[in-house]
Scaffold this motif. Structure first.
Motif, PDB file in Angstrom:
ATOM      1  N   ILE A 135       0.878  -1.171   0.000  1.00  0.00           N
ATOM      2  CA  ILE A 135       0.000   0.000   0.000  1.00  0.00           C
ATOM      3  C   ILE A 135       0.913   1.217   0.000  1.00  0.00           C
ATOM      4  CG2 ILE A 135      -1.732   1.339   1.253  1.00  0.00           C
ATOM      5  CD1 ILE A 135      -2.515  -1.213   2.739  1.00  0.00           C
ATOM      6  N   THR A 136       0.660   2.167  -0.880  1.00  0.00           N
ATOM      7  CA  THR A 136       1.405   3.416  -0.792  1.00  0.00           C
ATOM      8  C   THR A 136       0.458   4.579  -0.553  1.00  0.00           C
ATOM      9  OG1 THR A 136       3.119   4.824  -1.760  1.00  0.00           O
ATOM     10  CG2 THR A 136       1.455   3.988  -3.273  1.00  0.00           C
ATOM     11  N   TYR A 137       0.860   5.413   0.373  1.00  0.00           N
ATOM     12  CA  TYR A 137       0.185   6.687   0.625  1.00  0.00           C
ATOM     13  C   TYR A 137       0.280   7.512  -0.657  1.00  0.00           C
ATOM     14  CZ  TYR A 137      -0.724  10.870   3.613  1.00  0.00           C
ATOM     15  OH  TYR A 137      -1.236  11.993   4.214  1.00  0.00           O
ATOM     16  N   PHE A 177       3.482  -0.997   4.100  1.00  0.00           N
ATOM     17  CA  PHE A 177       2.873   0.331   4.029  1.00  0.00           C
ATOM     18  C   PHE A 177       3.955   1.380   3.763  1.00  0.00           C
ATOM     19  CE2 PHE A 177       0.902   4.242   5.272  1.00  0.00           C
ATOM     20  CZ  PHE A 177      -0.455   4.071   5.019  1.00  0.00           C
ATOM     21  N   LEU A 178       3.813   2.082   2.629  1.00  0.00           N
ATOM     22  CA  LEU A 178       4.791   3.072   2.173  1.00  0.00           C
ATOM     23  C   LEU A 178       4.149   4.467   2.106  1.00  0.00           C
ATOM     24  CD1 LEU A 178       5.647   0.855  -0.856  1.00  0.00           C
ATOM     25  CD2 LEU A 178       7.390   1.428   0.814  1.00  0.00           C
ATOM     26  N   PRO A 179       4.908   5.577   2.155  1.00  0.00           N
ATOM     27  CA  PRO A 179       6.225   5.651   2.784  1.00  0.00           C
ATOM     28  C   PRO A 179       6.148   6.176   4.210  1.00  0.00           C
ATOM     29  CG  PRO A 179       5.869   7.616   1.471  1.00  0.00           C
ATOM     30  CD  PRO A 179       4.587   6.803   1.404  1.00  0.00           C
ATOM     31  N   ARG A 216       2.017  -8.358  10.702  1.00  0.00           N
ATOM     32  CA  ARG A 216       0.915  -8.205   9.745  1.00  0.00           C
ATOM     33  C   ARG A 216       1.079  -6.895   8.958  1.00  0.00           C
ATOM     34  NH1 ARG A 216      -4.628  -8.425  12.543  1.00  0.00           N
ATOM     35  NH2 ARG A 216      -5.315  -8.468  10.356  1.00  0.00           N
ATOM     36  N   VAL A 217       1.678  -5.898   9.609  1.00  0.00           N
ATOM     37  CA  VAL A 217       1.914  -4.605   8.959  1.00  0.00           C
ATOM     38  C   VAL A 217       3.400  -4.298   9.031  1.00  0.00           C
ATOM     39  CG1 VAL A 217       1.434  -2.125   8.989  1.00  0.00           C
ATOM     40  CG2 VAL A 217      -0.385  -3.751   9.570  1.00  0.00           C
ATOM     41  N   ILE A 218       4.017  -4.116   7.874  1.00  0.00           N
ATOM     42  CA  ILE A 218       5.426  -3.715   7.818  1.00  0.00           C
ATOM     43  C   ILE A 218       5.465  -2.283   7.312  1.00  0.00           C
ATOM     44  CG2 ILE A 218       7.678  -4.147   6.766  1.00  0.00           C
ATOM     45  CD1 ILE A 218       6.794  -7.141   6.619  1.00  0.00           C
ATOM     46  N   LEU A 219       5.984  -1.402   8.138  1.00  0.00           N
ATOM     47  CA  LEU A 219       6.009   0.026   7.838  1.00  0.00           C
ATOM     48  C   LEU A 219       7.331   0.414   7.199  1.00  0.00           C
ATOM     49  CD1 LEU A 219       4.751   1.205  11.346  1.00  0.00           C
ATOM     50  CD2 LEU A 219       3.342   0.959   9.286  1.00  0.00           C
TER      51      LEU A 219
END
Length: 362
Positions: A135-137, A177-179, A216-219
């Motif tokens: 997912i990218t912002y 999840f980026l960035p 579950r979420v990699i930032l």
């Protein structure tokens, strides 16, 4: 840093002009261009630029406007580079997108380079296989949006990040999840994901901080330099000075600041909260200073304080000036305007895929 390849803004003339003359010429050029030009202005732009906008809003709202206004041959985006890229991706092929200063970048977007993200992806997928989705912002480069499009991923905004994360978890058990680590962390925590299931990718060391099998979420470890300046001490201090104050912040702020605030959300959320409040309400708002001051001046029956008045100006948003806007508008009339933003066809194609996935979710 991303390579934006900015053009050098053109000259108006060698003779100096005062502010009123520049503003008069902007108005004349805009009138001469008529419906052929659409001037879009982000909420964080200076008031002197905002007064010439056909529309103000957040980055995605403005890009969607650009896509819907087919009669406009020229779109002039007063904001930062990734916003104009998104407008170019979503606009019609015959439309042209320009910026007053293409050198206006976004430090957060520049914290995620394509080569860094591809290395991260290789290492993660070697460990967890195809159990992860990116997912990218929207505050990211077209290259990163393209990466997400190619890898079955999606774009999100600060307003729909929770919905997009829900969708992503329906596709895969993990997300990258980026960035912006803060938007990603705050969204995950609000969804009830435990801290031990949230990991962080260190882009400089190219290594994961946390357990990839459990995460579950990699930032990604990017952040907004303006929003991370807000502190818990500022929140506590304003509560002490103004009992009963309502404190609302942008989710690009740190986890602690968001937890201490009364609410958090996108720029549109922050505006709506203040506008819909009762007369006499007192707020502190944790986001870019120009938006906070505009709320205070346009809603004088409410009291609106900035959470931090000293360090909350986005320097890149200041690069749109009346002089540079005039150069673009008069250049359009002459058929030789500087500042055009063009995303390559391949990058635009896959970026559009990621954006359209988001639009379908919303």
């Amino acid at each position: 840093m991303q390579e934006h390849h900015p053009e050098t803004p053109g000259k108006i003339s060698d003779a100096p002009m005062n502010g009123r003359e520049i503003e008069a010429r902007i108005a004349e050029a805009k009138e001469a261009l008529g419906s052929r030009v659409l001037i879009l202005c982000h909420h964080y732009q200076p008031d002197i630029i905002a007064r010439f906008a056909d529309h103000m809003g957040d980055s995605l709202h403005l890009s969607r406007l650009a896509a819907s206004r087919k009669e406009a041959r020229y779109i002039v985006f007063c904001g930062v580079y990734f916003m104009a890229e998104t407008a170019d991706i979503l606009s019609a092929p015959e439309q042209e997108v320009y910026m007053p200063d293409p050198g206006a970048g976004c430090p957060m977007a520049d914290m995620a380079r394509l080569d860094q993200v591809e290395r991260c992806w290789r290492e993660l997928t070697e460990r967890v296989g195809e159990t992860i989705l990116p997912i990218t912002y929207v505050n990211s480069s077209a290259e990163i949006k393209q990466f997400c499009g190619r890898h079955k991923g999606v774009v999100c905004t600060s307003g729909n990040a929770a919905k997009v994360m829900d969708w992503a978890f329906e596709q895969a058990p993990r997300v990258l999840f980026l960035p912006d680590q803060n938007l990603g962390r705050n969204t995950a925590l609000a969804k009830g994901i435990p801290k031990e299931e949230i990991a962080l990718w260190d882009r400089r060391k190219a290594e994961l901080q946390g357990d990839p099998d459990r995460a579950r979420v990699i930032l990604w470890d990017g952040f907004c330099p303006v929003h991370v300046r807000f502190t818990p001490e500022q929140v506590i201090g304003l509560r002490t000075q103004h009992p009963g104050i309502r404190i609302i912040v942008h989710p690009e702020c740190t986890e602690t600041v968001v937890r201490l605030a009364d609410g958090s959300g996108s720029t549109e959320y922050l505006i709506r909260e203040v506008r819909e409040a009762e007369s006499g309400s007192v707020f502190a708002v944790g986001t870019e200073l120009r938006l906070v001051k505009r709320l205070a001046s346009t809603l004088p029956d409410r009291t609106v304080y900035p959470l931090d008045e000293e360090h909350s100006i986005c320097i890149d948003m200041s690069r749109s000036t009346p002089e540079r806007l005039l150069v673009v508008l008069e250049g359009l009339l002459q058929g030789q305007a500087p500042g055009r933003i063009q995303v390559s066809a391949e990058t635009a194609e896959w970026s559009r895929v990621a954006l359209e996935r988001m639009l379908a979710i919303s």
